[in-house]
Write an enzyme that holds these catalytic residues in place. Structure first.
Site, PDB file in Angstrom:
ATOM      1  N   TYR A 155      17.071  50.476  18.928  1.00 26.20           N
ATOM      2  CA  TYR A 155      16.330  49.087  17.841  1.00 26.20           C
ATOM      3  C   TYR A 155      16.953  48.536  17.018  1.00 26.20           C
ATOM      4  O   TYR A 155      16.566  47.460  16.656  1.00 26.20           O
ATOM      5  CB  TYR A 155      15.591  50.298  17.697  1.00 26.20           C
ATOM      6  CG  TYR A 155      14.026  49.382  16.571  1.00 26.20           C
ATOM      7  CD1 TYR A 155      13.419  49.044  17.990  1.00 26.20           C
ATOM      8  CD2 TYR A 155      13.707  48.950  15.682  1.00 26.20           C
ATOM      9  CE1 TYR A 155      11.574  49.286  17.342  1.00 26.20           C
ATOM     10  CE2 TYR A 155      12.505  49.024  15.380  1.00 26.20           C
ATOM     11  CZ  TYR A 155      11.749  48.355  16.281  1.00 26.20           C
ATOM     12  OH  TYR A 155      10.273  48.298  16.076  1.00 26.20           O
ATOM     13  N   LYS A 159      16.318  44.532  17.537  1.00 27.14           N
ATOM     14  CA  LYS A 159      15.866  43.520  16.328  1.00 27.14           C
ATOM     15  C   LYS A 159      17.033  42.795  15.592  1.00 27.14           C
ATOM     16  O   LYS A 159      16.400  41.523  15.263  1.00 27.14           O
ATOM     17  CB  LYS A 159      15.348  44.498  15.375  1.00 27.14           C
ATOM     18  CG  LYS A 159      14.246  45.721  15.846  1.00 27.14           C
ATOM     19  CD  LYS A 159      12.861  44.525  16.822  1.00 27.14           C
ATOM     20  CE  LYS A 159      11.937  45.263  17.253  1.00 27.14           C
ATOM     21  NZ  LYS A 159      10.462  44.499  18.032  1.00 27.14           N
TER      22      LYS A 159
HETATM   23  P1  NAI Z   1       2.768  49.442  20.688  1.00 28.36           P
HETATM   24  O1  NAI Z   1       4.318  50.409  20.964  1.00 28.36           O
HETATM   25  O2  NAI Z   1       1.623  50.069  19.830  1.00 28.36           O
HETATM   26  O3  NAI Z   1       2.745  48.450  21.331  1.00 28.36           O
HETATM   27  C1  NAI Z   1       3.215  47.564  22.215  1.00 28.36           C
HETATM   28  C2  NAI Z   1       2.622  47.056  23.441  1.00 28.36           C
HETATM   29  O4  NAI Z   1       3.659  46.439  23.898  1.00 28.36           O
HETATM   30  C3  NAI Z   1       1.590  48.040  24.387  1.00 28.36           C
HETATM   31  O5  NAI Z   1       0.852  47.526  24.989  1.00 28.36           O
HETATM   32  C4  NAI Z   1       2.867  48.446  25.787  1.00 28.36           C
HETATM   33  O6  NAI Z   1       1.982  48.205  26.916  1.00 28.36           O
HETATM   34  C5  NAI Z   1       3.780  46.779  25.512  1.00 28.36           C
HETATM   35  N1  NAI Z   1       5.062  46.876  26.572  1.00 28.36           N
HETATM   36  C6  NAI Z   1       6.025  48.013  25.563  1.00 28.36           C
HETATM   37  N2  NAI Z   1       6.933  47.760  26.719  1.00 28.36           N
HETATM   38  C7  NAI Z   1       6.968  46.383  27.501  1.00 28.36           C
HETATM   39  C8  NAI Z   1       7.635  45.599  28.218  1.00 28.36           C
HETATM   40  N3  NAI Z   1       7.911  45.774  28.537  1.00 28.36           N
HETATM   41  N4  NAI Z   1       6.667  44.769  28.759  1.00 28.36           N
HETATM   42  C9  NAI Z   1       5.486  43.708  28.444  1.00 28.36           C
HETATM   43  N5  NAI Z   1       5.023  44.884  27.357  1.00 28.36           N
HETATM   44  C10 NAI Z   1       5.366  45.852  27.491  1.00 28.36           C
HETATM   45  O7  NAI Z   1       3.896  49.232  19.270  1.00 28.36           O
HETATM   46  P2  NAI Z   1       3.219  48.273  18.007  1.00 28.36           P
HETATM   47  O8  NAI Z   1       3.616  49.065  16.717  1.00 28.36           O
HETATM   48  O9  NAI Z   1       2.359  47.323  18.314  1.00 28.36           O
HETATM   49  O10 NAI Z   1       4.900  47.102  18.320  1.00 28.36           O
HETATM   50  C11 NAI Z   1       4.646  45.450  18.358  1.00 28.36           C
HETATM   51  C12 NAI Z   1       6.004  45.472  18.044  1.00 28.36           C
HETATM   52  O11 NAI Z   1       6.006  44.849  16.803  1.00 28.36           O
HETATM   53  C13 NAI Z   1       6.920  45.388  18.753  1.00 28.36           C
HETATM   54  O12 NAI Z   1       8.113  44.755  18.766  1.00 28.36           O
HETATM   55  C14 NAI Z   1       8.206  46.977  17.741  1.00 28.36           C
HETATM   56  O13 NAI Z   1       8.992  46.560  17.975  1.00 28.36           O
HETATM   57  C15 NAI Z   1       7.403  46.145  15.873  1.00 28.36           C
HETATM   58  N6  NAI Z   1       7.183  46.674  14.944  1.00 28.36           N
HETATM   59  C16 NAI Z   1       6.465  47.498  14.551  1.00 28.36           C
HETATM   60  C17 NAI Z   1       6.558  47.840  13.453  1.00 28.36           C
HETATM   61  C18 NAI Z   1       5.546  49.277  13.091  1.00 28.36           C
HETATM   62  O14 NAI Z   1       5.042  49.643  11.885  1.00 28.36           O
HETATM   63  N7  NAI Z   1       4.776  49.456  13.941  1.00 28.36           N
HETATM   64  C19 NAI Z   1       7.218  47.533  12.440  1.00 28.36           C
HETATM   65  C20 NAI Z   1       8.696  46.605  12.998  1.00 28.36           C
HETATM   66  C21 NAI Z   1       7.894  45.941  14.127  1.00 28.36           C
END
Ligand code: NAI
Length: 247
Positions: A155, A159
């Site tokens: 991961y 990133k």
């Molecule tokens: P989440 O898991 O709630 O949402 C991710 C979304 O991406 C989901 O709707 C999922 O269906 C979709 N997704 C997953 N794989 C996919 C694919 N192959 N093709 C199309 N869509 C796909 O995640 P969250 O927490 O909202 O994170 C969003 C972004 O923010 C991610 O890139 C994560 O790495 C980043 N992030 C999150 C942090 C956190 O604390 N939640 C901290 C730092 C970065």
């Protein structure tokens, strides 16, 4: 006045969590929204909800790691909206485990979705943006891309890779008035982090100067800034949204 009037934004992984908050925020400033997600049902429900804000919103199914599917979906979005001004590469997953136990599959899956997914969309959308001579690309990285994290070699590599991709894109497309920036969120309160034990969360809080977790809104606010003309002289930048964690 709405900051994004007449703009079209494509948000990957916009069905839920941070991506949903981003889509909602951009819509609230007048942008039309294309949500791309593997979970079409959820993406449709989110799109229907965002439509209430009075902007055109459409949900599309695509796996960001599949180059063919990405080109197809970008063609469809362009056909419907006639342009793409803002691209937010937000879709991302984790497959956490220590390096010793990390399988080739764990590595490939995370790199393919988090990093190659952003490459796929950047390549397909910059063709359009370069012709328009206008565009803003925002890649959702993470603070662990800056400082690494035990149990997240795949991961954090993905990133960190996004930051290199962001800066290279910024350099290649600046002449076409296409900007590329990254956001490095810290610990954001989402369904993913809700699963963590309170003692783990408390440990993180000790290291966050602002002493609180971030919200999807906090990330969405920074995306709005980078998407809009408020940031028209900013490209190749990484903005931390982390309460000071990675300072
Ligand atoms: P989440 O898991 O709630 O949402 C991710 C979304 O991406 C989901 O709707 C999922 O269906 C979709 N997704 C997953 N794989 C996919 C694919 N192959 N093709 C199309 N869509 C796909 O995640 P969250 O927490 O909202 O994170 C969003 C972004 O923010 C991610 O890139 C994560 O790495 C980043 N992030 C999150 C942090 C956190 O604390 N939640 C901290 C730092 C970065």
């Amino acid at each position: 006045m709405a900051l994004l009037k007449d703009k079209v934004a494509l948000v990957t992984g916009g069905a839920q969590g941070i991506g949903e908050a981003i889509a909602r925020k951009l819509a609230s400033e007048g942008a039309s929204i294309a949500i791309i997600d593997v979970n079409l049902e959820k993406a449709k429900a989110t799109a229907d909800d965002i439509k209430q804000l009075g902007v055109e919103t459409e949900a599309y199914k695509a796996d960001v790691s599949n180059t063919g599917e990405v080109q197809e979906v970008v063609d469809k979005v362009f056909e419907k909206f006639k342009k793409i001004d803002i691209l937010v590469n937000n879709a991302g997953i984790t497959r956490d485990t220590l390096l010793m136990r990390m399988t080739e599959e764990d590595w490939d899956l995370v790199i393919n979705i988090n990093l190659k997914g952003a490459f796929n969309f950047t390549k397909a959308v910059t063709k359009i943006m370069a012709k328009q001579r206008n565009g803003s690309i925002i890649n959702i990285s993470s603070v662990v891309g800056l400082f690494g994290n035990a149990g997240q070699a795949n991961y954090s590599a993905s990133k960190a890779g996004l930051i290199g991709l962001t800066k290279s894109t910024a350099k290649e497309f600046a002449g076409r008035n296409v900007r590329a920036n990254a956001i490095a969120p810290g610990f954001i309160k989402t369904a993913m982090t809700d699963k963590l034990r309170q003692d783990v969360i408390n440990k993180y809080l000790e290291n966050i100067p602002l002493k609180t977790l971030g919200t999807p809104q906090d990330v969405a606010n920074a995306v709005l800034f980078l998407a809009s003309d408020l940031s028209s002289y900013i490209t190749g930048e990484v903005i931390r949204v982390d309460g000071g964690l990675a300072m």
